[in-house]
Write a protein that holds these residues in place. Structure first.
Motif, PDB file in Angstrom:
ATOM      1  N   ASP A   1       0.833  -1.198   0.000  1.00 49.83           N
ATOM      2  CA  ASP A   1       0.000   0.000   0.000  1.00 49.83           C
ATOM      3  C   ASP A   1       0.871   1.252   0.000  1.00 49.83           C
ATOM      4  OD1 ASP A   1      -2.321   1.585   0.155  1.00 49.83           O
ATOM      5  OD2 ASP A   1      -2.083   1.781   2.306  1.00 49.83           O
ATOM      6  N   CYS A   2       0.875   1.970  -1.119  1.00 47.17           N
ATOM      7  CA  CYS A   2       1.728   3.155  -1.241  1.00 47.17           C
ATOM      8  C   CYS A   2       1.319   4.257  -0.271  1.00 47.17           C
ATOM      9  CB  CYS A   2       1.682   3.687  -2.672  1.00 47.17           C
ATOM     10  SG  CYS A   2       2.905   2.926  -3.754  1.00 47.17           S
ATOM     11  N   LEU A   3       0.042   4.322   0.099  1.00 45.91           N
ATOM     12  CA  LEU A   3      -0.382   5.360   1.031  1.00 45.91           C
ATOM     13  C   LEU A   3       0.241   5.130   2.405  1.00 45.91           C
ATOM     14  CD1 LEU A   3      -2.092   7.902   1.325  1.00 45.91           C
ATOM     15  CD2 LEU A   3      -4.013   6.448   2.025  1.00 45.91           C
ATOM     16  N   SER A   4       0.316   3.881   2.840  1.00 45.99           N
ATOM     17  CA  SER A   4       0.974   3.576   4.113  1.00 45.99           C
ATOM     18  C   SER A   4       2.462   3.893   4.061  1.00 45.99           C
ATOM     19  CB  SER A   4       0.776   2.092   4.469  1.00 45.99           C
ATOM     20  OG  SER A   4      -0.578   1.809   4.711  1.00 45.99           O
ATOM     21  N   VAL A   5       3.097   3.578   2.929  1.00 50.75           N
ATOM     22  CA  VAL A   5       4.519   3.897   2.762  1.00 50.75           C
ATOM     23  C   VAL A   5       4.726   5.409   2.798  1.00 50.75           C
ATOM     24  CG1 VAL A   5       6.480   3.768   1.182  1.00 50.75           C
ATOM     25  CG2 VAL A   5       4.981   1.791   1.473  1.00 50.75           C
ATOM     26  N   PHE A   6       3.851   6.145   2.133  1.00 47.10           N
ATOM     27  CA  PHE A   6       3.939   7.603   2.110  1.00 47.10           C
ATOM     28  C   PHE A   6       3.799   8.163   3.521  1.00 47.10           C
ATOM     29  CE2 PHE A   6       1.610  11.743   1.379  1.00 47.10           C
ATOM     30  CZ  PHE A   6       2.714  12.452   0.959  1.00 47.10           C
ATOM     31  N   ALA A   7       2.824   7.660   4.282  1.00 53.68           N
ATOM     32  CA  ALA A   7       2.616   8.138   5.652  1.00 53.68           C
ATOM     33  C   ALA A   7       3.840   7.862   6.522  1.00 53.68           C
ATOM     34  CB  ALA A   7       1.378   7.474   6.261  1.00 53.68           C
ATOM     35  N   ALA A   8       4.433   6.671   6.379  1.00 56.65           N
ATOM     36  CA  ALA A   8       5.609   6.329   7.180  1.00 56.65           C
ATOM     37  C   ALA A   8       6.797   7.211   6.815  1.00 56.65           C
ATOM     38  CB  ALA A   8       5.969   4.857   6.974  1.00 56.65           C
ATOM     39  N   THR A   9       6.984   7.471   5.525  1.00 56.17           N
ATOM     40  CA  THR A   9       8.103   8.302   5.096  1.00 56.17           C
ATOM     41  C   THR A   9       7.955   9.723   5.613  1.00 56.17           C
ATOM     42  OG1 THR A   9       8.225   6.974   3.073  1.00 56.17           O
ATOM     43  CG2 THR A   9       9.486   9.008   3.119  1.00 56.17           C
ATOM     44  N   LEU A  10       6.750  10.257   5.560  1.00 54.47           N
ATOM     45  CA  LEU A  10       6.511  11.600   6.097  1.00 54.47           C
ATOM     46  C   LEU A  10       6.860  11.666   7.578  1.00 54.47           C
ATOM     47  CD1 LEU A  10       3.060  12.606   4.540  1.00 54.47           C
ATOM     48  CD2 LEU A  10       5.297  13.541   3.951  1.00 54.47           C
ATOM     49  N   ALA A  11       6.391  10.673   8.340  1.00 57.19           N
ATOM     50  CA  ALA A  11       6.608  10.694   9.786  1.00 57.19           C
ATOM     51  C   ALA A  11       8.079  10.513  10.139  1.00 57.19           C
ATOM     52  CB  ALA A  11       5.766   9.606  10.455  1.00 57.19           C
ATOM     53  N   LEU A  12       8.744   9.551   9.496  1.00 56.26           N
ATOM     54  CA  LEU A  12      10.135   9.253   9.830  1.00 56.26           C
ATOM     55  C   LEU A  12      11.084  10.354   9.383  1.00 56.26           C
ATOM     56  CD1 LEU A  12      10.138   5.476   8.883  1.00 56.26           C
ATOM     57  CD2 LEU A  12      10.237   6.429  11.187  1.00 56.26           C
ATOM     58  N   GLY A  13      10.765  10.988   8.252  1.00 59.45           N
ATOM     59  CA  GLY A  13      11.637  12.036   7.731  1.00 59.45           C
ATOM     60  C   GLY A  13      11.269  13.431   8.178  1.00 59.45           C
ATOM     61  N   HIS A  14      10.196  13.531   9.016  1.00 61.01           N
ATOM     62  CA  HIS A  14       9.714  14.850   9.462  1.00 61.01           C
ATOM     63  C   HIS A  14       9.442  15.754   8.257  1.00 61.01           C
ATOM     64  CE1 HIS A  14      11.699  14.388  13.726  1.00 61.01           C
ATOM     65  NE2 HIS A  14      10.830  13.433  13.443  1.00 61.01           N
TER      66      HIS A  14
END
Length: 207
Positions: free
Chosen positions: A81-94
């Motif tokens: 799921d690309c949306l989950s990947v996108f959410a994780a990248t946003l959170a981890l990378g601030h």
């Protein structure tokens, strides 16, 4: 290194945040893959790997985000799921304040399309472009969209035509995980995914 990467020609750096979270600094790490870590000792990971997303973009290097690990050794909870990947990248990378979530949507849209060499316009919205897109009508803000990425209502268009968007029941996927993924080793130089039989899609053999 960052300054010289663009000189190498067309390239894209793809981050894999979910897999890195599951792999790096894990209890039980052996010397053949990293610094040994005692598997029996209680220990919270001290470091988490995420490449220099903000710095790469500032240096003019295209960056994408993805995950190819789905319920396997490397990430037991993924489902493409690309949306989950996108959410994780946003959170981890601030990235939500660098400067905003919307400025990073190309991580999972146009940047991967360009990296794959797809025709101009794929992965972006523009007059005359093919209408392959996903709409999220129930979300008014990024905070609502990403708070429940797996539960978000989705309208999927392909060539302008609406597609079925319901996720399959897990029972339909049992064959894909019926056997444990085999890690590389003597006699098995490559990864063997945990599928017990051949898969076909529209008459084409997938595995």
């Amino acid at each position: 290194v960052l300054r010289r990467l663009p000189q190498l020609g067309p390239l894209t750096v793809v981050v894999n945040p979910l897999t890195n979270l599951g792999l790096q600094d894990r209890r039980g790490t052996t010397a053949d893959v990293g610094s040994p870590i005692d598997a029996s000792a209680p220990r919270t990971p001290h470091w988490r790997g995420l490449t220099l997303v903000q710095e790469l973009r500032a240096a003019g290097v295209p960056v994408g985000a993805a995950s190819d690990n789905v319920r396997d050794w490397w990430h037991p909870y993924g489902d493409y799921d690309c949306l989950s990947v996108f959410a994780a990248t946003l959170a981890l990378g601030h990235l939500d304040t660098a400067p905003s979530e919307g400025s990073w949507t190309d991580l999972v849209t146009s940047a991967p399309a360009r990296a794959l060499g797809l025709e101009s316009g794929v992965g972006s919205l523009a007059p005359g472009s093919r209408a392959d897109l996903v709409l999220f009508p129930g979300a008014r803000h990024f905070s609502e969209l990403l708070a429940r990425p797996q539960q978000s209502d989705r309208v999927i268009l392909r060539g302008g035509a609406m597609q079925a968007s319901e996720l399959p029941d897990y029972a339909e996927l049992d064959d894909l995980v019926s056997e444990k993924t085999q890690k590389p080793g003597p006699g098995t130089p490559t990864v063997k995914r945990g599928c017990s039989s051949s898969l076909e899609l529209d008459g084409r053999k997938l595995s």
